[in-house]
Design a protein around this motif. Structure first.
Motif, short mmCIF file in Angstrom:
data_model
loop_
_atom_site.label_atom_id
_atom_site.label_comp_id
_atom_site.label_asym_id
_atom_site.label_seq_id
_atom_site.Cartn_x
_atom_site.Cartn_y
_atom_site.Cartn_z
N TRP A 62 -3.23 1.63 8.13
CA TRP A 62 -3.57 2.21 6.82
C TRP A 62 -3.65 1.14 5.75
N GLU A 76 -7.02 0.33 3.59
CA GLU A 76 -7.00 0.46 2.13
C GLU A 76 -7.13 -0.88 1.41
N PHE A 83 -4.86 -3.16 1.09
CA PHE A 83 -3.68 -3.09 0.25
C PHE A 83 -3.31 -4.45 -0.33
N ASP A 127 -8.19 11.41 0.02
CA ASP A 127 -9.63 11.25 0.24
C ASP A 127 -10.11 12.32 1.21
N CYS A 183 -4.97 7.67 -0.38
CA CYS A 183 -5.51 6.41 -0.90
C CYS A 183 -4.77 6.03 -2.19
N ASP A 232 -5.36 3.62 -5.80
CA ASP A 232 -6.19 2.80 -6.69
C ASP A 232 -5.32 2.24 -7.80
#
Length: 247
Positions: A35, A39, A41, A65, A74, A76
């Protein structure tokens, strides 16, 4: 900075001493690492460190999402923390009660995103975009409408509301100009929490904001510029009278 430059060791601990528990923990760790890679990250972590270093604070927005083939949570990073307003439950500034993010959209982008019909109206001798569903002519002054392409102010407002069962729920409404263009909608996946997680550059007791990295340097930079200005003024006063005389 020294702590953020080292990648933390994140191991999933087994909940039991059995082989099944260790296997489940290893599988969960693989999912978590996958993950983070999906993403990006590390890039978002770098962005968060940069923004909160400049402004003293930022926040991460957590969302689900649903449009992806494999729906997943997700994250941001808010790049413009000045446009983010946070309200807290208490003066301890730990739990967020409501959040509002303000952005300015071009009329075409807003109409395409929310399937709206826009028209133009003349207000105080200025042509501004208007949402067709608005019936009032009372519009607050927006100076930026007079410079370049006109834009519409959009508020993405998240708040909590008590249900009939007495449990807090998470709601959202999007306001453009003077009209509600989306919602209010309930988001059960947040379970009564606001999907914004504040990130501060440092901890200041009793203050809901952090401190930018250049905070302690501002006075030194100001003093440096004052000294340069004073020296330049002294030189100008000494030579300005004779500088342009023909010898």
């Amino acid at each position: 900075a020294s702590l953020q430059s080292v990648d933390p060791i994140e191991n999933m601990i087994a909940t039991d001493t059995t082989e099944e528990a260790r296997t489940a923990a290893a599988a969960l760790e693989r999912i978590y690492v996958a993950w983070k890679a999906e993403e990006e990250f590390d890039l978002k972590f770098h962005k968060a460190s940069t923004v909160k270093g400049l402004y003293g604070r930022t926040a991460s927005r957590v969302y689900w999402d649903k449009e992806d083939k494999d729906p997943h949570p997700c994250v941001d990073v808010v790049e413009q923390p000045r446009n983010l307003y946070l309200g807290y439950k208490t003066d301890s500034y730990e739990d967020v009660e409501w959040a509002a993010y303000v952005s300015r959209w071009s009329p075409n982008a807003l109409a395409a995103e929310y399937d709206l019909e826009l028209d133009a109206r003349v207000i105080d001798e200025s042509v501004v975009p208007y949402i067709s569903s608005v019936t009032t002519d009372n519009m607050a002054a927006r100076p930026w409408l007079n410079f370049g392409p006109a834009q519409i102010e959009v508020w993405d407002y998240w708040y909590r509301r008590r249900s009939k069962r007495g449990k807090m729920e998470t709601w959202n409404a999007v306001v453009a100009g003077d009209a509600i263009i989306q919602g209010p909608n309930r988001y059960p996946e947040y379970d009564g929490e606001i999907p914004y997680v504040p990130l501060f550059n440092t901890f200041i007791p009793g203050v809901p904001n952090g401190r930018p990295e250049l905070y302690d340097m501002e006075q030194l930079i100001r003093e440096k510029f004052e000294k340069i200005t004073a020296g330049s003024q002294m030189i100008a006063n000494g030579v300005a009278g004779d500088y342009w005389q023909l010898v």
